[in-house]
Design a protein around this motif. Structure first.
Motif, short mmCIF file in Angstrom:
data_model
loop_
_atom_site.label_atom_id
_atom_site.label_comp_id
_atom_site.label_asym_id
_atom_site.label_seq_id
_atom_site.Cartn_x
_atom_site.Cartn_y
_atom_site.Cartn_z
N UNK A 1 0.82 -1.21 0.00
CA UNK A 1 0.00 0.00 0.00
C UNK A 1 0.85 1.27 0.00
N UNK A 2 2.07 1.17 0.51
CA UNK A 2 2.92 2.36 0.64
C UNK A 2 4.23 2.27 -0.11
N UNK A 3 4.48 1.14 -0.77
CA UNK A 3 5.75 0.92 -1.46
C UNK A 3 5.86 1.78 -2.71
N UNK A 4 7.09 2.01 -3.13
CA UNK A 4 7.38 2.78 -4.34
C UNK A 4 8.17 1.92 -5.31
N UNK A 5 8.13 2.27 -6.60
CA UNK A 5 8.88 1.50 -7.60
C UNK A 5 10.35 1.34 -7.20
N UNK A 6 10.84 0.12 -7.33
CA UNK A 6 12.23 -0.17 -7.00
C UNK A 6 12.45 -0.66 -5.59
N UNK A 7 11.46 -0.52 -4.72
CA UNK A 7 11.61 -0.99 -3.34
C UNK A 7 11.81 -2.51 -3.31
#
Length: 345
Positions: free
Chosen positions: A282-288
């Motif tokens: 829900x809170x992740x960003x691309x590349x995480x």
């Protein structure tokens, strides 16, 4: 090989009971229990909710986020230790409800709290082999605890569902590993109403041995170190164990704390790791980078190395988030809770 998460969704009932309420009935010290378990309340299913209805809701929330032909779902597996029927699959109910029938394989899995991650591994194998275009893996439970048993303070209700495929991934599953032994730390025989457990035996030889073993093997296979990950998600039987194992493995609070939901909803068993992972997505960003490890008594653990893709931002906004289910619930008295759980016949 390509393969990973195309979409995800969860469902948690709106009813809650506070630890203070349960402790008061059994003349226990609520502060001592909350301090020991680090859980303040748990989710409770409505009178007409069970593993099947929770699985259906989680599956529908997953499919809300993407536009696919449900007929392309080639496999549905539902992991739970509280399937409503001893002989009758929950998975076929879900398949019919999401209009995926009839050309698919479906089955129920049971491995205490890790049957949902086992379902993900199986769907991933089918997708990567080309035997299925999509697989739907679900972990869902309305877990049981005998009156006055320690389990009664944490056994919650909820579920998570993951659509596994090869295209339009929101998160790629790079590697997975498992650690499995015959460790009888938790069991329930046919016909028994409530499970039994080995008390403290469930800790070191059960949870910690297997979660550590699966995670260390995954780190070995990937060549990664704990600080290579942005998030770490571990099964949450209570509020202490996932924090302790994360620290033992070398992860810090910034990595493991975003996934912790057990304080609000208790241990949702097969749904626990999947809901924790959903909280992170829900809170992740691309590349995480995400490391996720489940645990199931009996005993085993599944560990996953996951990379979030650029598709995550669109999918995040198209379905209810975990926090939507963590808002103020409807609180029950112990008598109402007992009625909801069928403890009173």
């Amino acid at each position: 090989m390509d393969g990973g998460i195309v979409s995800y969704g969860v469902y948690v009932p709106r009813y809650r009971i506070k630890i203070d309420e349960i402790a008061g009935v059994w003349n226990e010290d609520p502060e001592s229990i909350k301090g020991g378990l680090r859980v303040k309340q748990k989710s409770v299913p409505d009178i007409d909710e069970d593993t099947a209805t929770i699985s259906v809701e989680a599956a529908r929330n997953t499919l809300k986020r993407v536009e696919i032909d449900e007929k392309k779902i080639g496999a549905i597996y539902v992991g739970s230790e509280s399937h409503p029927y001893a002989v009758k699959p929950t998975a076929t109910i879900v398949a019919e409800a999401v209009d995926a029938t009839p050309h698919l394989t479906a089955a129920d899995y049971e491995f205490a709290c890790k049957a949902g991650t086992a379902a993900i591994q199986n769907c991933l194998g089918l997708v990567r082999s080309g035997m299925a275009e999509y697989g739907l893996a679900i972990g869902s439970d309305v877990s049981q605890g005998a009156p006055s048993d320690q389990l009664e303070y944490t056994a919650g209700a909820g579920g998570g569902a993951y659509l596994i495929g090869k295209e339009n991934l929101i998160a790629k599953i790079n590697k997975t590993s498992s650690y499995t032994t015959d460790t009888p730390d938790f069991w329930r025989r046919e016909g028994q109403r409530y499970p039994s457990h080995g008390g403290r035996f469930t800790g070191e030889p059960g949870y910690f041995e297997h979660v550590t073993g699966a995670t260390e093997k995954l780190l070995e296979k990937t060549g990664n170190q704990p600080d290579d990950y942005d998030y770490a998600v571990f099964h949450q039987p209570n509020g202490k164990f996932p924090v302790r194992v994360a620290k033992r493995l070398g992860f810090n609070k910034k990595q493991y704390s975003p996934a912790l939901v057990v304080n609000e909803i208790g241990n949702t068993y097969s749904g626990s790791t999947l809901i924790g992972l959903a909280m992170v997505l829900d809170q992740a960003e691309p590349g995480d980078r995400i490391l996720t490890t489940s645990y199931g008594s009996g005993a085993g653990a599944d560990s996953f190395d996951i990379t979030v893709t650029e598709n995550i931002t669109d999918v995040q906004q198209k379905g209810p988030k975990v926090n939507d289910f963590l808002k103020e619930g409807i609180y029950l008295s112990y008598g109402e809770y007992a009625k909801h759980k069928g403890k009173v016949k």
